[in-house]
Design a protein around this motif. Structure first.
Motif, mmCIF file in Angstrom:
data_model
loop_
_atom_site.group_PDB
_atom_site.id
_atom_site.type_symbol
_atom_site.label_atom_id
_atom_site.label_comp_id
_atom_site.label_asym_id
_atom_site.label_seq_id
_atom_site.Cartn_x
_atom_site.Cartn_y
_atom_site.Cartn_z
ATOM 1 N N GLU A 287 0.734 -1.307 0.081
ATOM 2 C CA GLU A 287 0.155 0.092 0.078
ATOM 3 C C GLU A 287 0.855 1.250 0.021
ATOM 4 O O GLU A 287 0.357 2.402 -0.296
ATOM 5 N N ARG A 288 2.050 1.123 0.370
ATOM 6 C CA ARG A 288 2.961 2.146 0.321
ATOM 7 C C ARG A 288 3.909 2.684 -0.634
ATOM 8 O O ARG A 288 4.396 1.673 -1.298
ATOM 9 N N GLU A 292 7.563 6.691 0.819
ATOM 10 C CA GLU A 292 6.947 6.400 2.171
ATOM 11 C C GLU A 292 7.478 5.222 2.861
ATOM 12 O O GLU A 292 7.765 5.431 4.163
#
Length: 385
Positions: A287-288, A292
């Protein structure tokens, strides 16, 4: 748990650490799941990874990522620094084939190495159960029953548990053999050869460190099992010369066990490391973004050393960051130790040139003396031309 090295029997360790409550354990599991990513299954630690973690107990980054079950290989790839190492598929197949041969016919070849000619008299209990907790409990029960029975017992791929930095780690040795005297012996089966009775020293050392982790885990069960004794002589089984015939050597892992125990005790508890991180931080590779993830990784202190390149998937990433910062630890732990308070290459050069540093500091004095000797040698060399 700790044990005397003279008799091999385990005894409960004395500790002043607070005992985690079920609620605190649940909070820790939830926090680690957040760090890993709620939809990402945890990557289990094995003995090889645990031995590598114990070799660098000061690295909070690895302790947290391993404790949370983060896939460091996938994380390193997303960061653009994949680790170019790993076991080949051919080596895995060869290892599995050799292990199957050693354990065939109820472990006849393996038991022969223990001096047991009739494998029919040996008990081979069924260790399957639901989930890792069930398998761990079934293994502990089988070990207690084998010790009480007073005969030979072969446990094929038992599952053990060891607490590391406040989190349980499940470990699966190739085999454990219980003899009539109640001694438990770890069996390590490797596919590298023993040539003329000796194997590659580096590979044997790695196998010994891995086996020492299993010994520590066994000692937890032995501590609550009457009449049990964990042997510090691990049976290393390898192919003989260039054949596929199993041969064995007993490897004393007392030193590796003591070092590993001491290093694991030094590891900061995972919940302490996680508690110091900002809310919302995660290593979720699904998801990142790479940016990040990089920021998340840099939020956790590391303790890079050149040995990390062969033992940690994030080794190349950490080396790159350490080089960018000019950290002297890129030169090795021994150099880092000699330089004391001088933690960067820039500080070392400035101290050597007399631009900074306390002249009373032995490291600074040694650097200035070395620079003076270098200048003297260069001057003499130029004069001789």
């Amino acid at each position: 748990m700790s044990a005397s090295l003279d008799d091999g029997r385990s005894r409960p360790a004395q500790t002043t650490d607070p005992v985690p409550t079920p609620a605190s354990r649940r909070r820790t599991r939830e926090r680690l799941a957040e760090l890993r990513g709620p939809s990402v299954p945890p990557r289990p630690l094995d003995a090889r990874a645990l031995a590598a973690l114990a070799a660098n107990p000061g690295c909070r980054r690895r302790a947290l990522l391993d404790g949370a079950g983060v896939d460091k290989g996938a994380l390193a790839s997303r960061l653009g620094s994949p680790a170019p190492f790993g076991q080949s598929q051919f080596a895995i197949v060869r290892g599995n084939s050799f292990e199957a041969k050693v354990k065939a016919d109820g472990g006849r070849e393996l038991l022969r190495l223990f001096g047991v000619e009739d494998s029919g008299t040996v008990s081979v209990p069924e260790l399957s159960a639901s989930g890792p907790e069930g398998r761990t409990a079934r293994t502990a029960l089988a070990l207690r029953e084998a010790t009480a029975a007073g005969g030979w017992t072969l446990l094929d791929h038992p599952l053990l548990t060891l607490e590391v930095a406040g989190s349980p780690v499940h470990l699966e040795p190739d085999a454990v053999v219980v003899d009539p005297a109640g001694r438990w012996t770890v069996v390590e089966i490797k596919s590298f050869p023993m040539l003329d009775g000796a194997a590659d020293a580096a590979k044997v050392g790695a196998a010994a460190r891995q086996a020492a982790v299993y010994v520590l885990a066994l000692e937890r069960v032995a501590a609550v099992t009457e009449g049990a004794e964990v042997g510090h002589g691990v049976l290393l089984v390898c192919p003989k010369d260039f054949s596929n015939l199993p041969t064995a050597s007993v490897v004393d892992v007392r030193r590796q066990r003591a070092v590993t125990r001491r290093q694991l005790d030094r590891l900061t508890r995972v919940e302490e490391i996680a508690g110091a991180l900002p809310e919302g931080l995660t290593f979720d590779v699904r998801e990142r973004s790479a940016e990040e993830l990089s920021a998340a990784v840099e939020a956790v202190p590391h303790a890079y050393a050149p040995e990390c390149l062969a033992a940690c998937e994030l080794g190349f990433h950490c080396r790159g960051r350490a080089r960018e910062a000019g950290e002297v630890q890129t030169l090795g732990r021994s150099v880092r130790g000699e330089l004391g308070a001088l933690t960067t290459v820039g500080a070392v050069l400035a101290a050597a040139r007399g631009e900074a540093g306390d002249p009373e500091d032995p490291a600074v004095a040694a650097l200035r003396r070395a620079r003076a000797l270098r200048q003297e040698a260069l001057t003499e060399a130029a004069a001789c031309r």
